[in-house]
Design a protein around this motif. Structure first.
Motif, PDB file in Angstrom:
ATOM      1  N   ILE A  32       3.132  -4.492 -26.223  1.00 13.30           N
ATOM      2  CA  ILE A  32       2.688  -3.305 -25.505  1.00 13.30           C
ATOM      3  C   ILE A  32       1.571  -2.646 -26.302  1.00 13.30           C
ATOM      4  N   PRO A  33       0.495  -2.235 -25.636  1.00 14.31           N
ATOM      5  CA  PRO A  33      -0.588  -1.575 -26.372  1.00 14.31           C
ATOM      6  C   PRO A  33      -0.128  -0.252 -26.985  1.00 14.31           C
ATOM      7  N   SER A  34      -0.729   0.113 -28.076  1.00 13.21           N
ATOM      8  CA  SER A  34      -0.418   1.387 -28.712  1.00 13.21           C
ATOM      9  C   SER A  34      -0.928   2.515 -27.827  1.00 13.21           C
ATOM     10  N   PRO A  35      -0.173   3.612 -27.737  1.00 13.27           N
ATOM     11  CA  PRO A  35      -0.654   4.724 -26.922  1.00 13.27           C
ATOM     12  C   PRO A  35      -1.936   5.318 -27.504  1.00 13.27           C
ATOM     13  N   SER A  36      -2.841   5.698 -26.634  1.00  9.32           N
ATOM     14  CA  SER A  36      -4.088   6.341 -27.056  1.00  9.32           C
ATOM     15  C   SER A  36      -4.531   7.302 -25.966  1.00  9.32           C
ATOM     16  N   ILE A  37      -5.286   8.296 -26.358  1.00 11.43           N
ATOM     17  CA  ILE A  37      -5.775   9.277 -25.395  1.00 11.43           C
ATOM     18  C   ILE A  37      -6.901   8.638 -24.588  1.00 11.43           C
ATOM     19  N   GLY A  89       2.373  10.978  -9.840  1.00 12.88           N
ATOM     20  CA  GLY A  89       1.528  11.675 -10.809  1.00 12.88           C
ATOM     21  C   GLY A  89       1.990  11.456 -12.231  1.00 12.88           C
ATOM     22  N   VAL A  90       3.288  11.628 -12.479  1.00 13.09           N
ATOM     23  CA  VAL A  90       3.829  11.443 -13.835  1.00 13.09           C
ATOM     24  C   VAL A  90       3.661   9.993 -14.282  1.00 13.09           C
ATOM     25  N   ALA A  91       3.967   9.053 -13.395  1.00 13.41           N
ATOM     26  CA  ALA A  91       3.836   7.632 -13.753  1.00 13.41           C
ATOM     27  C   ALA A  91       2.401   7.280 -14.102  1.00 13.41           C
ATOM     28  N   ASN A  92       1.445   7.790 -13.350  1.00 14.93           N
ATOM     29  CA  ASN A  92       0.043   7.465 -13.613  1.00 14.93           C
ATOM     30  C   ASN A  92      -0.497   8.168 -14.844  1.00 14.93           C
ATOM     31  N   VAL A  93      -0.064   9.405 -15.091  1.00 11.20           N
ATOM     32  CA  VAL A  93      -0.523  10.099 -16.299  1.00 11.20           C
ATOM     33  C   VAL A  93       0.047   9.425 -17.544  1.00 11.20           C
ATOM     34  N   VAL A  94       1.331   9.118 -17.543  1.00 11.41           N
ATOM     35  CA  VAL A  94       1.937   8.434 -18.695  1.00 11.41           C
ATOM     36  C   VAL A  94       1.315   7.049 -18.867  1.00 11.41           C
ATOM     37  N   GLY A  95       1.110   6.331 -17.761  1.00 10.73           N
ATOM     38  CA  GLY A  95       0.494   5.005 -17.822  1.00 10.73           C
ATOM     39  C   GLY A  95      -0.916   5.021 -18.363  1.00 10.73           C
ATOM     40  N   SER A  96      -1.639   6.116 -18.159  1.00  8.23           N
ATOM     41  CA  SER A  96      -3.019   6.189 -18.652  1.00  8.23           C
ATOM     42  C   SER A  96      -3.085   6.154 -20.175  1.00  8.23           C
ATOM     43  N   PHE A  98      -1.392   4.179 -21.946  1.00  7.90           N
ATOM     44  CA  PHE A  98      -1.131   2.790 -22.327  1.00  7.90           C
ATOM     45  C   PHE A  98      -2.085   1.824 -21.630  1.00  7.90           C
ATOM     46  N   SER A  99      -3.162   2.331 -21.045  1.00  5.68           N
ATOM     47  CA  SER A  99      -4.141   1.525 -20.301  1.00  5.68           C
ATOM     48  C   SER A  99      -3.488   0.737 -19.174  1.00  5.68           C
ATOM     49  N   ALA A 100      -2.535   1.353 -18.497  1.00  2.00           N
ATOM     50  CA  ALA A 100      -1.819   0.689 -17.406  1.00  2.00           C
ATOM     51  C   ALA A 100      -2.606   0.812 -16.101  1.00  2.00           C
ATOM     52  N   TYR A 101      -2.294  -0.063 -15.164  1.00  2.00           N
ATOM     53  CA  TYR A 101      -2.865   0.045 -13.832  1.00  2.00           C
ATOM     54  C   TYR A 101      -2.206   1.210 -13.105  1.00  2.00           C
ATOM     55  N   PRO A 102      -2.943   1.899 -12.231  1.00  2.00           N
ATOM     56  CA  PRO A 102      -2.332   2.973 -11.438  1.00  2.00           C
ATOM     57  C   PRO A 102      -1.242   2.411 -10.527  1.00  2.00           C
ATOM     58  N   VAL A 103      -0.214   3.201 -10.278  1.00  5.61           N
ATOM     59  CA  VAL A 103       0.890   2.753  -9.445  1.00  5.61           C
ATOM     60  C   VAL A 103       0.806   3.361  -8.057  1.00  5.61           C
ATOM     61  N   ALA A 104       1.316   2.638  -7.079  1.00  2.00           N
ATOM     62  CA  ALA A 104       1.460   3.112  -5.702  1.00  2.00           C
ATOM     63  C   ALA A 104       2.402   2.146  -5.004  1.00  2.00           C
ATOM     64  N   GLY A 105       3.052   2.617  -3.976  1.00  2.00           N
ATOM     65  CA  GLY A 105       3.953   1.756  -3.210  1.00  2.00           C
ATOM     66  C   GLY A 105       3.151   0.855  -2.291  1.00  2.00           C
ATOM     67  N   GLY A 106       3.743  -0.253  -1.893  1.00  2.00           N
ATOM     68  CA  GLY A 106       3.036  -1.176  -1.023  1.00  2.00           C
ATOM     69  C   GLY A 106       3.950  -1.818  -0.003  1.00  2.00           C
ATOM     70  N   PHE A 107       3.387  -2.080   1.171  1.00  2.00           N
ATOM     71  CA  PHE A 107       4.169  -2.685   2.240  1.00  2.00           C
ATOM     72  C   PHE A 107       4.649  -4.088   1.881  1.00  2.00           C
ATOM     73  N   GLY A 108       3.787  -4.886   1.284  1.00  2.00           N
ATOM     74  CA  GLY A 108       4.126  -6.287   1.007  1.00  2.00           C
ATOM     75  C   GLY A 108       5.350  -6.453   0.135  1.00  2.00           C
TER      76      GLY A 108
END
Length: 126
Positions: A32-37, A89-96, A98-108
């Motif tokens: 896992i990447p180290s957290p960074s601002i 919002g919380v998932a995307n802010v925390v993920g940022s 760790f250089s994570a991809y933004p999250v969203a729900g999907g039909f597939g």
């Protein structure tokens, strides 16, 4: 999957990256990447980024709510849109951090889980 495997093997065996100058992924770091601002651009880049962020966030949220409402009506449970927005919002802010991809729900993915009989969020991890 076979095509990806074969093309990777051919690229490696024939050293196509060096011969034709295209980039190959190379070494991929493990763990896992180290957290960074996160870096925030300034000026014109910031305004164009904010426009894209607002539009894409709205689209992602609308899709996620549509999926949630569809399966909520099928399975007879309630959805609180404000809680969904807060969770994204919380998932995307925390993920940022760790250089994570933004999250969203999907039909597939939701359709696959529903049709395979999944009953909890754990199915998404498997």
């Amino acid at each position: 999957m076979i095509v990806v495997f074969l093309s990777t093997l051919i690229s490696f065996a024939m050293d196509l990256g060096a011969k034709y100058g295209f980039k190959i992924a190379g070494e991929i770091p493990s763990g896992i990447p180290s957290p960074s601002i996160p870096t925030i651009p300034s000026g014109d880049k910031l305004s164009s980024l904010l426009t894209a962020v607002l539009v894409l966030s709205l689209i992602g949220y609308c899709e996620s709510i549509a999926v949630a409402l569809t399966y909520a009506s099928k399975n007879r449970y309630d959805i609180r849109a404000d809680q969904e927005l807060l969770a994204f919002g919380v998932a995307n802010v925390v993920g940022s951090f760790f250089s994570a991809y933004p999250v969203a729900g999907g039909f597939g993915r939701s359709a696959v889980n529903a049709n395979s009989g999944a009953k909890s969020q754990l199915a998404g991890a498997i």
